[in-house]
Write a protein that holds these residues in place. Structure first.
Motif, PDB file in Angstrom:
ATOM      1  N   LEU A   1       0.815  -1.214   0.000  1.00 56.36           N
ATOM      2  CA  LEU A   1       0.000   0.000   0.000  1.00 56.36           C
ATOM      3  C   LEU A   1       0.850   1.266   0.000  1.00 56.36           C
ATOM      4  CD1 LEU A   1      -2.888  -0.849   2.501  1.00 56.36           C
ATOM      5  CD2 LEU A   1      -2.818  -1.148   0.028  1.00 56.36           C
ATOM      6  N   THR A   2       2.113   1.144   0.373  1.00 57.37           N
ATOM      7  CA  THR A   2       2.993   2.308   0.396  1.00 57.37           C
ATOM      8  C   THR A   2       3.896   2.375  -0.835  1.00 57.37           C
ATOM      9  OG1 THR A   2       4.640   1.067   1.689  1.00 57.37           O
ATOM     10  CG2 THR A   2       3.013   2.376   2.909  1.00 57.37           C
ATOM     11  N   ASP A   3       3.693   1.460  -1.793  1.00 58.57           N
ATOM     12  CA  ASP A   3       4.504   1.478  -3.014  1.00 58.57           C
ATOM     13  C   ASP A   3       4.283   2.796  -3.750  1.00 58.57           C
ATOM     14  OD1 ASP A   3       5.944  -0.874  -4.856  1.00 58.57           O
ATOM     15  OD2 ASP A   3       5.130   0.812  -6.017  1.00 58.57           O
TER      16      ASP A   3
ATOM     17  N   PRO B   1       1.313   3.937  -8.428  1.00 56.00           N
ATOM     18  CA  PRO B   1      -0.133   3.796  -8.177  1.00 56.00           C
ATOM     19  C   PRO B   1      -0.734   2.543  -8.812  1.00 56.00           C
ATOM     20  CG  PRO B   1       0.288   5.574  -9.732  1.00 56.00           C
ATOM     21  CD  PRO B   1       1.614   5.176  -9.158  1.00 56.00           C
ATOM     22  N   GLU B   2      -0.145   2.090  -9.923  1.00 57.73           N
ATOM     23  CA  GLU B   2      -0.683   0.884 -10.560  1.00 57.73           C
ATOM     24  C   GLU B   2      -0.483  -0.339  -9.677  1.00 57.73           C
ATOM     25  OE1 GLU B   2      -0.604  -1.441 -14.855  1.00 57.73           O
ATOM     26  OE2 GLU B   2       0.616   0.346 -14.544  1.00 57.73           O
ATOM     27  N   VAL B   3       0.628  -0.367  -8.969  1.00 61.12           N
ATOM     28  CA  VAL B   3       0.897  -1.470  -8.037  1.00 61.12           C
ATOM     29  C   VAL B   3      -0.117  -1.424  -6.887  1.00 61.12           C
ATOM     30  CG1 VAL B   3       2.560  -2.447  -6.416  1.00 61.12           C
ATOM     31  CG2 VAL B   3       3.337  -1.604  -8.640  1.00 61.12           C
TER      32      VAL B   3
ATOM     33  N   ALA C   1      -7.430  -5.137  -6.949  1.00 65.68           N
ATOM     34  CA  ALA C   1      -7.767  -6.202  -7.898  1.00 65.68           C
ATOM     35  C   ALA C   1      -7.486  -7.579  -7.296  1.00 65.68           C
ATOM     36  CB  ALA C   1      -6.980  -6.012  -9.184  1.00 65.68           C
ATOM     37  N   ALA C   2      -6.378  -7.681  -6.555  1.00 65.00           N
ATOM     38  CA  ALA C   2      -6.029  -8.950  -5.922  1.00 65.00           C
ATOM     39  C   ALA C   2      -7.069  -9.338  -4.874  1.00 65.00           C
ATOM     40  CB  ALA C   2      -4.644  -8.850  -5.285  1.00 65.00           C
ATOM     41  N   LEU C   3      -7.505  -8.366  -4.096  1.00 66.87           N
ATOM     42  CA  LEU C   3      -8.533  -8.636  -3.089  1.00 66.87           C
ATOM     43  C   LEU C   3      -9.858  -9.025  -3.751  1.00 66.87           C
ATOM     44  CD1 LEU C   3      -7.742  -5.761  -0.577  1.00 66.87           C
ATOM     45  CD2 LEU C   3      -7.442  -8.204  -0.176  1.00 66.87           C
ATOM     46  N   ASP C   4     -10.135  -8.452  -4.917  1.00 66.98           N
ATOM     47  CA  ASP C   4     -11.333  -8.814  -5.661  1.00 66.98           C
ATOM     48  C   ASP C   4     -11.258 -10.271  -6.087  1.00 66.98           C
ATOM     49  OD1 ASP C   4     -13.809  -8.341  -6.796  1.00 66.98           O
ATOM     50  OD2 ASP C   4     -12.973  -7.703  -8.706  1.00 66.98           O
ATOM     51  N   ASP C   5     -10.086 -10.701  -6.547  1.00 64.92           N
ATOM     52  CA  ASP C   5      -9.890 -12.108  -6.919  1.00 64.92           C
ATOM     53  C   ASP C   5     -10.158 -13.028  -5.738  1.00 64.92           C
ATOM     54  OD1 ASP C   5      -9.265 -11.512  -9.491  1.00 64.92           O
ATOM     55  OD2 ASP C   5      -7.117 -11.867  -9.326  1.00 64.92           O
ATOM     56  N   LEU C   6      -9.798 -12.565  -4.542  1.00 59.54           N
ATOM     57  CA  LEU C   6      -9.965 -13.365  -3.331  1.00 59.54           C
ATOM     58  C   LEU C   6     -11.361 -13.223  -2.731  1.00 59.54           C
ATOM     59  CD1 LEU C   6      -6.569 -12.460  -1.629  1.00 59.54           C
ATOM     60  CD2 LEU C   6      -7.153 -14.651  -2.654  1.00 59.54           C
TER      61      LEU C   6
ATOM     62  N   ASP D   1      -6.561   6.914  -1.056  1.00 57.43           N
ATOM     63  CA  ASP D   1      -5.306   7.058  -1.800  1.00 57.43           C
ATOM     64  C   ASP D   1      -5.285   8.384  -2.556  1.00 57.43           C
ATOM     65  OD1 ASP D   1      -2.958   4.994  -2.720  1.00 57.43           O
ATOM     66  OD2 ASP D   1      -3.403   6.449  -4.309  1.00 57.43           O
ATOM     67  N   ALA D   2      -4.086   8.905  -2.791  1.00 58.62           N
ATOM     68  CA  ALA D   2      -3.931  10.180  -3.489  1.00 58.62           C
ATOM     69  C   ALA D   2      -4.254  10.073  -4.979  1.00 58.62           C
ATOM     70  CB  ALA D   2      -2.502  10.697  -3.308  1.00 58.62           C
ATOM     71  N   HIS D   3      -4.211   8.856  -5.538  1.00 61.46           N
ATOM     72  CA  HIS D   3      -4.405   8.678  -6.975  1.00 61.46           C
ATOM     73  C   HIS D   3      -5.820   8.191  -7.272  1.00 61.46           C
ATOM     74  CE1 HIS D   3      -3.637   7.527 -11.120  1.00 61.46           C
ATOM     75  NE2 HIS D   3      -2.458   8.122 -11.052  1.00 61.46           N
ATOM     76  N   SER D   4      -6.477   8.832  -8.250  1.00 60.47           N
ATOM     77  CA  SER D   4      -7.871   8.504  -8.560  1.00 60.47           C
ATOM     78  C   SER D   4      -8.032   7.068  -9.058  1.00 60.47           C
ATOM     79  CB  SER D   4      -8.420   9.475  -9.615  1.00 60.47           C
ATOM     80  OG  SER D   4      -7.667   9.400 -10.811  1.00 60.47           O
ATOM     81  N   MET D   5      -7.041   6.550  -9.797  1.00 57.22           N
ATOM     82  CA  MET D   5      -7.129   5.176 -10.304  1.00 57.22           C
ATOM     83  C   MET D   5      -7.187   4.176  -9.159  1.00 57.22           C
ATOM     84  SD  MET D   5      -4.391   3.073 -12.675  1.00 57.22           S
ATOM     85  CE  MET D   5      -3.073   3.302 -11.470  1.00 57.22           C
TER      86      MET D   5
END
Length: 231
Positions: free
Chosen positions: A20-22, A25-27, A33-38, A54-58
């Motif tokens: 979460l601190t990477d 923003p895509e990471v 997305a990973a949590l959605d898979d789970l 998060d600071a990024h809208s994506m």
């Protein structure tokens, strides 16, 4: 991140939390997305809550889409804000239809009425309104189901099934019985998804359709509806 979530057997959330601190923003978005898979394990919700800030809208949008898939209405305001982004609007409209939050009615209504909006997206917005049991949305959806243009009509058919819009059943049954109509295999599939047993007579008739795709989809829909009726 995605591969880790799909292969790790234990402690996935603990493994994802440091990401979460990477700085990319895509990471960070891929954590959602990973949590959605789970299917979002209970201990994954705090991660999504942090991604919503998060600071990024994506990143915020991906978190909202994942929460919407879980029926969590905290996603609604983030999804509404994203309606003006043409790149993601189709996903957002679908998510709002599935979420069923009445606070999305007016933004969806505006989108549905906007002549500058692509017809396919307007058809999707009409379906989302119909899913919210809005009379105007149901009437608008019926228009798109009968549209001459293939793309918005196909979207209206698909969305009717995906959002389980029972009010579309009668129109879809009429379309299924009209051999001049196109997309009849999609119509049969949507009737099966809607899950209304009153569609069985039309679907049973279509199981003998000369078009093998229509007949195949009709048989699958009949099997699904008969199972529902028996239950």
């Amino acid at each position: 991140v995605l591969a880790l979530a799909r292969t790790a057997r234990h402690g996935v959330v603990e493994l994802l939390e440091p990401v979460l601190t990477d700085e990319d923003p895509e990471v960070r978005a891929n954590v959602a997305a990973a949590l959605d898979d789970l299917e979002v394990p209970p201990d994954g919700l705090p991660l999504l809550e942090r991604l919503l800030d998060d600071a990024h809208s994506m990143v915020r949008l991906d978190a909202a889409l994942t929460l919407a898939g879980q029926g969590d209405r905290r996603a609604t305001p983030h999804l509404i804000r994203a309606l003006n982004d043409s790149d993601v609007a189709p996903q957002v409209v679908r998510a709002l239809g599935l979420l069923g939050d009445e606070s999305a009615i007016e933004p969806l209504r505006q989108l549905c009425r906007s002549w500058s909006t692509h017809p396919t997206l307007r058809a999707s917005a009409a379906a989302a309104l119909a899913a919210l049991d809005q009379k105007g949305g149901i009437e608008e959806l019926a228009k798109w189901l009968g549209a001459r243009r293939r793309e918005p009509r196909a979207m209206a058919i698909h969305a009717s099934g995906e959002l389980h819009i029972s009010a579309a059943r009668e129109k879809l049954c009429d379309m299924l019985g009209d051999t001049r109509a196109t997309d009849r295999d999609s119509i049969a599939r949507s009737l099966g998804q809607i899950g209304d047993p009153r569609a069985l007579p039309a679907l049973k008739a279509a199981t003998n359709d000369p078009d093998p795709d229509v007949a195949s989809e009709a048989r699958q829909a009949v099997a699904a509806l008969e199972k529902t009726e028996a239950e």
